[in-house]
Scaffold this active site. Structure first.
Site, short mmCIF file in Angstrom:
data_model
loop_
_atom_site.label_atom_id
_atom_site.label_comp_id
_atom_site.label_asym_id
_atom_site.label_seq_id
_atom_site.Cartn_x
_atom_site.Cartn_y
_atom_site.Cartn_z
N ASP A 178 -0.27 5.23 0.42
CA ASP A 178 -1.01 5.91 1.33
C ASP A 178 -0.83 7.54 1.22
OD1 ASP A 178 -2.80 3.93 2.32
OD2 ASP A 178 -1.63 3.39 3.69
N GLU A 185 -3.57 9.56 3.21
CA GLU A 185 -4.73 9.79 4.40
C GLU A 185 -4.86 11.54 5.14
OE1 GLU A 185 -4.51 5.12 5.64
OE2 GLU A 185 -3.44 6.22 6.62
N GLU A 202 0.96 -0.93 -0.08
CA GLU A 202 -0.38 0.24 -0.10
C GLU A 202 0.81 1.12 0.07
OE1 GLU A 202 -3.72 -0.39 2.00
OE2 GLU A 202 -3.27 1.42 3.00
#
Length: 299
Positions: free
Chosen positions: A116, A118, A114
């Site tokens: 990210d 966020e 992953e």
């Protein structure tokens, strides 16, 4: 006011850092190289269809007590430049995550990679935290070795749309905000770099257990619905379904090469000096043997 007092006041103002400053110019706007695409051209709903709408090119997804919502790209990518202009919910948003990221969690459940971006929700009067993260072969059950760097931005992300981007190539990952690099994660070894194809995702969901001050503040549904707005999607990369060798990964440098120009690197250094609030490599409570890239520079 006397001239001496004016001079003294000026010295004080110059000595105190201005938190409202914009970063120095990065000298280049890589987003201008990539055309925008409509949501339906590149994405589909993944979950929470009833919590998703498109109006005049802007996608809105929302979280309430019944559900959140998420979307996913139509195809996987081996590398590329992926961005969206995002506007966040104002007010109390503790416990709520609004995200834009790359992942292969559905293709490799329990063992996925992953990258990210966020936005960690916040309490009244406190700024949002933008968290960037990179991990490989994590399961979500506590075995993830996160590589988080967190920032409080130099603007209020609830007041307007701003462009957030991930460049992922076989040699580096670069995170950008309004074309300003905020983090570069170079490939040091295969073991510390995601190499398997990933899809592009976005979502809004309840992460009360950890999102705001390590779970101290939870989502409060008296403030529902919590909205995330997205537009100006840019998805330009090497499709994992394409023939091998038929695509060259993009660049965010004006020269077209990998890495950053001196001006871009200087802008990134300014952001990290003035707006970075957490760096996993500086967290003395963590086991450094699990993140060997921390022993090298240029993170």
């Amino acid at each position: 006011m006397s001239m001496a007092l004016v001079f003294f006041t000026l010295i004080l103002l110059l000595a105190v850092p201005c938190t409202g400053q914009n970063p120095p110019s990065a000298g280049y706007n890589p987003s201008s190289r990539f055309r925008t695409v409509g949501f339906d051209q590149a994405f589909r709903n993944l979950w929470g269809l009833q919590h998703q709408r498109i109006d005049q090119g802007t996608l809105t997804i929302w979280l309430d007590r019944s559900s959140g919502s998420g979307f996913k790209s139509l195809r996987p990518y081996q590398s590329g430049y992926f961005s969206a202009a995002i506007k966040l919910q104002t007010g109390y948003t503790a416990g709520v995550i609004t995200s834009f990221y790359l992942s292969n969690n559905e293709a490799h459940p329990g063992d996925h990679d992953e990258i990210d971006i966020e936005f960690l929700g916040t309490t009244l009067g406190k700024p949002y935290t933008l968290q960037t993260n990179v991990y490989m072969r994590g399961s979500g059950d506590g075995r993830i070795i996160g590589r988080e760097m967190k920032f409080n931005l130099w603007f209020d992300p609830t007041q307007d749309f701003h462009n957030y981007a991930i460049l992922w190539t076989p040699t580096e990952i670069i995170f950008l905000v309004d074309d300003v690099p905020i983090r570069r994660y170079p490939r040091k070894t295969d073991a510390t770099f995601p190499l398997r194809p990933m899809w592009v995702y976005g979502s809004i969901w309840d992460a009360s257990s950890w999102a705001t001050e390590n779970g101290k503040y939870k989502a409060d549904y008296h403030y529902q619905p919590f909205l995330g707005r997205y537009r100006n999607f840019r998805v330009s990369g090497c499709s994992a379904n394409g023939s091998s060798g038929s695509c060259s990964p993009p660049s965010v440098s004006s020269s077209g090469s990998s890495g950053l120009s001196h001006q871009q690197a200087a802008a990134m250094a300014w952001v990290q000096q003035n707006h970075m609030v957490y760096n996993y490599c500086r967290d003395l409570s963590r086991d450094r043997t699990l993140t060997p890239e921390c022993f090298a520079r240029a993170l």
